[in-house]
Design a protein around this motif. Structure first.
Motif, PDB file in Angstrom:
ATOM      1  N   GLN A  13     -19.927 -43.242  29.429  1.00 41.90           N
ATOM      2  CA  GLN A  13     -20.199 -44.609  29.857  1.00 41.90           C
ATOM      3  C   GLN A  13     -19.434 -44.968  31.129  1.00 41.90           C
ATOM      4  O   GLN A  13     -19.524 -46.084  31.608  1.00 41.90           O
ATOM      5  N   GLY A  14     -18.671 -44.029  31.663  1.00 42.94           N
ATOM      6  CA  GLY A  14     -17.947 -44.264  32.901  1.00 42.94           C
ATOM      7  C   GLY A  14     -16.619 -44.977  32.734  1.00 42.94           C
ATOM      8  O   GLY A  14     -15.986 -45.336  33.713  1.00 42.94           O
ATOM      9  N   GLU A  15     -16.168 -45.198  31.507  1.00 45.04           N
ATOM     10  CA  GLU A  15     -14.909 -45.902  31.277  1.00 45.04           C
ATOM     11  C   GLU A  15     -13.701 -44.972  31.367  1.00 45.04           C
ATOM     12  O   GLU A  15     -12.590 -45.422  31.564  1.00 45.04           O
ATOM     13  N   LEU A  16     -13.908 -43.685  31.208  1.00 49.10           N
ATOM     14  CA  LEU A  16     -12.821 -42.720  31.211  1.00 49.10           C
ATOM     15  C   LEU A  16     -13.047 -41.761  32.367  1.00 49.10           C
ATOM     16  O   LEU A  16     -14.083 -41.128  32.461  1.00 49.10           O
ATOM     17  N   SER A  17     -12.077 -41.675  33.283  1.00 43.84           N
ATOM     18  CA  SER A  17     -12.299 -40.875  34.476  1.00 43.84           C
ATOM     19  C   SER A  17     -11.389 -39.651  34.559  1.00 43.84           C
ATOM     20  O   SER A  17     -11.275 -39.047  35.605  1.00 43.84           O
ATOM     21  N   ALA A  18     -10.735 -39.285  33.476  1.00 46.04           N
ATOM     22  CA  ALA A  18      -9.827 -38.145  33.492  1.00 46.04           C
ATOM     23  C   ALA A  18     -10.609 -36.833  33.463  1.00 46.04           C
ATOM     24  O   ALA A  18     -11.728 -36.773  32.963  1.00 46.04           O
ATOM     25  N   GLU A  19     -10.004 -35.788  34.005  1.00 44.93           N
ATOM     26  CA  GLU A  19     -10.598 -34.460  33.915  1.00 44.93           C
ATOM     27  C   GLU A  19     -10.235 -33.876  32.553  1.00 44.93           C
ATOM     28  O   GLU A  19      -9.075 -33.778  32.200  1.00 44.93           O
ATOM     29  N   LEU A  20     -11.242 -33.531  31.775  1.00 48.18           N
ATOM     30  CA  LEU A  20     -10.999 -33.022  30.431  1.00 48.18           C
ATOM     31  C   LEU A  20     -11.127 -31.513  30.400  1.00 48.18           C
ATOM     32  O   LEU A  20     -11.946 -30.936  31.104  1.00 48.18           O
ATOM     33  N   VAL A  21     -10.305 -30.876  29.566  1.00 49.99           N
ATOM     34  CA  VAL A  21     -10.317 -29.429  29.396  1.00 49.99           C
ATOM     35  C   VAL A  21     -10.501 -29.148  27.911  1.00 49.99           C
ATOM     36  O   VAL A  21      -9.770 -29.683  27.086  1.00 49.99           O
ATOM     37  N   LYS A  22     -11.484 -28.340  27.582  1.00 50.18           N
ATOM     38  CA  LYS A  22     -11.722 -28.003  26.179  1.00 50.18           C
ATOM     39  C   LYS A  22     -10.749 -26.905  25.764  1.00 50.18           C
ATOM     40  O   LYS A  22     -10.661 -25.869  26.407  1.00 50.18           O
ATOM     41  N   ARG A  23     -10.013 -27.136  24.685  1.00 47.50           N
ATOM     42  CA  ARG A  23      -9.054 -26.171  24.155  1.00 47.50           C
ATOM     43  C   ARG A  23      -9.249 -26.061  22.647  1.00 47.50           C
ATOM     44  O   ARG A  23      -9.689 -27.005  21.998  1.00 47.50           O
ATOM     45  N   ASN A  24      -8.883 -24.942  22.108  1.00 52.80           N
ATOM     46  CA  ASN A  24      -8.907 -24.750  20.660  1.00 52.80           C
ATOM     47  C   ASN A  24      -7.484 -24.541  20.171  1.00 52.80           C
ATOM     48  O   ASN A  24      -6.784 -23.661  20.649  1.00 52.80           O
ATOM     49  N   TYR A  25      -7.064 -25.380  19.238  1.00 55.92           N
ATOM     50  CA  TYR A  25      -5.746 -25.276  18.645  1.00 55.92           C
ATOM     51  C   TYR A  25      -5.896 -25.350  17.136  1.00 55.92           C
ATOM     52  O   TYR A  25      -6.829 -25.962  16.627  1.00 55.92           O
ATOM     53  N   TYR A  26      -4.975 -24.773  16.444  1.00 51.57           N
ATOM     54  CA  TYR A  26      -4.970 -24.840  14.997  1.00 51.57           C
ATOM     55  C   TYR A  26      -3.926 -25.853  14.560  1.00 51.57           C
ATOM     56  O   TYR A  26      -2.775 -25.787  14.988  1.00 51.57           O
ATOM     57  N   ILE A  27      -4.337 -26.798  13.743  1.00 54.73           N
ATOM     58  CA  ILE A  27      -3.410 -27.803  13.235  1.00 54.73           C
ATOM     59  C   ILE A  27      -3.486 -27.802  11.712  1.00 54.73           C
ATOM     60  O   ILE A  27      -4.470 -27.346  11.124  1.00 54.73           O
ATOM     61  N   ASP A  28      -2.454 -28.334  11.118  1.00 57.85           N
ATOM     62  CA  ASP A  28      -2.388 -28.446   9.663  1.00 57.85           C
ATOM     63  C   ASP A  28      -3.571 -29.284   9.174  1.00 57.85           C
ATOM     64  O   ASP A  28      -3.928 -30.297   9.787  1.00 57.85           O
ATOM     65  N   GLU A  29      -4.175 -28.866   8.080  1.00 53.37           N
ATOM     66  CA  GLU A  29      -5.366 -29.545   7.558  1.00 53.37           C
ATOM     67  C   GLU A  29      -5.101 -31.018   7.255  1.00 53.37           C
ATOM     68  O   GLU A  29      -5.956 -31.872   7.498  1.00 53.37           O
ATOM     69  N   ARG A  30      -3.911 -31.334   6.790  1.00 53.82           N
ATOM     70  CA  ARG A  30      -3.628 -32.740   6.461  1.00 53.82           C
ATOM     71  C   ARG A  30      -3.588 -33.608   7.711  1.00 53.82           C
ATOM     72  O   ARG A  30      -3.944 -34.779   7.667  1.00 53.82           O
ATOM     73  N   TYR A  31      -3.158 -33.032   8.858  1.00 48.06           N
ATOM     74  CA  TYR A  31      -3.184 -33.790  10.109  1.00 48.06           C
ATOM     75  C   TYR A  31      -4.616 -34.030  10.563  1.00 48.06           C
ATOM     76  O   TYR A  31      -4.942 -35.099  11.079  1.00 48.06           O
ATOM     77  N   ALA A  32      -5.468 -33.039  10.380  1.00 49.16           N
ATOM     78  CA  ALA A  32      -6.881 -33.188  10.745  1.00 49.16           C
ATOM     79  C   ALA A  32      -7.520 -34.305   9.916  1.00 49.16           C
ATOM     80  O   ALA A  32      -8.274 -35.133  10.436  1.00 49.16           O
ATOM     81  N   LYS A  33      -7.212 -34.334   8.616  1.00 50.57           N
ATOM     82  CA  LYS A  33      -7.754 -35.382   7.754  1.00 50.57           C
ATOM     83  C   LYS A  33      -7.214 -36.751   8.157  1.00 50.57           C
ATOM     84  O   LYS A  33      -7.953 -37.738   8.211  1.00 50.57           O
ATOM     85  N   ALA A  34      -5.922 -36.809   8.442  1.00 48.82           N
ATOM     86  CA  ALA A  34      -5.308 -38.078   8.839  1.00 48.82           C
ATOM     87  C   ALA A  34      -5.911 -38.584  10.151  1.00 48.82           C
ATOM     88  O   ALA A  34      -6.170 -39.783  10.307  1.00 48.82           O
ATOM     89  N   LEU A  35      -6.149 -37.676  11.096  1.00 46.67           N
ATOM     90  CA  LEU A  35      -6.761 -38.077  12.359  1.00 46.67           C
ATOM     91  C   LEU A  35      -8.173 -38.617  12.151  1.00 46.67           C
ATOM     92  O   LEU A  35      -8.574 -39.582  12.802  1.00 46.67           O
ATOM     93  N   SER A  36      -8.916 -38.003  11.243  1.00 48.74           N
ATOM     94  CA  SER A  36     -10.268 -38.486  10.952  1.00 48.74           C
ATOM     95  C   SER A  36     -10.235 -39.900  10.394  1.00 48.74           C
ATOM     96  O   SER A  36     -11.036 -40.755  10.776  1.00 48.74           O
ATOM     97  N   VAL A  37      -9.288 -40.157   9.497  1.00 50.59           N
ATOM     98  CA  VAL A  37      -9.151 -41.494   8.920  1.00 50.59           C
ATOM     99  C   VAL A  37      -8.715 -42.491   9.992  1.00 50.59           C
ATOM    100  O   VAL A  37      -9.265 -43.596  10.098  1.00 50.59           O
ATOM    101  N   LEU A  38      -7.722 -42.110  10.818  1.00 47.98           N
ATOM    102  CA  LEU A  38      -7.277 -42.997  11.902  1.00 47.98           C
ATOM    103  C   LEU A  38      -8.410 -43.297  12.869  1.00 47.98           C
ATOM    104  O   LEU A  38      -8.532 -44.420  13.360  1.00 47.98           O
ATOM    105  N   SER A  39      -9.232 -42.306  13.144  1.00 47.58           N
ATOM    106  CA  SER A  39     -10.368 -42.501  14.028  1.00 47.58           C
ATOM    107  C   SER A  39     -11.318 -43.545  13.457  1.00 47.58           C
ATOM    108  O   SER A  39     -11.783 -44.438  14.167  1.00 47.58           O
ATOM    109  N   ALA A  40     -11.589 -43.438  12.184  1.00 37.84           N
ATOM    110  CA  ALA A  40     -12.472 -44.408  11.533  1.00 37.84           C
ATOM    111  C   ALA A  40     -11.851 -45.804  11.499  1.00 37.84           C
ATOM    112  O   ALA A  40     -12.534 -46.802  11.734  1.00 37.84           O
ATOM    113  N   LEU A  41     -10.553 -45.875  11.219  1.00 33.90           N
ATOM    114  CA  LEU A  41      -9.882 -47.177  11.120  1.00 33.90           C
ATOM    115  C   LEU A  41      -9.756 -47.880  12.468  1.00 33.90           C
ATOM    116  O   LEU A  41      -9.876 -49.099  12.553  1.00 33.90           O
ATOM    117  N   THR A  42      -9.482 -47.097  13.511  1.00 34.03           N
ATOM    118  CA  THR A  42      -9.251 -47.691  14.835  1.00 34.03           C
ATOM    119  C   THR A  42     -10.512 -47.783  15.681  1.00 34.03           C
ATOM    120  O   THR A  42     -10.544 -48.512  16.669  1.00 34.03           O
TER     121      THR A  42
END
Length: 77
Positions: A13-42
């Motif tokens: 939508q043109g609101e974000l003008s940063a250069e993005l880089v796709k990366r793959n990282y492994y994170i703890d499953e509980r952090y992934a779940k928490a991020l999903s919930v935070l995403s929904a809440l915020t």
């Protein structure tokens, strides 16, 4: 071959003008779940939340180094 993955809606939508880089990282499953919930809440996309967390992490450790971690450039030969 096309690029994989999705860019944040704010970038499309043109609101974000940063250069993005796709990366793959492994994170703890509980952090992934928490991020999903935070995403929904915020209502923020996961990429935005991860970038905010990385910004806080860099701000925490940046003062203990003499290198500006956000402005590292390759050395030209």
């Amino acid at each position: 071959m096309t690029n994989r993955g999705r860019k944040p809606l704010r970038m499309k939508q043109g609101e974000l003008s940063a250069e993005l880089v796709k990366r793959n990282y492994y994170i703890d499953e509980r952090y992934a779940k928490a991020l999903s919930v935070l995403s929904a809440l915020t209502g923020k996309e996961l990429s935005i939340l991860v970038n905010e967390a990385l910004q806080d992490l860099i701000a925490k450790y940046q003062p203990s180094t003499e290198i500006d971690l956000l402005n590292i450039k390759p050395i030209k030969k």
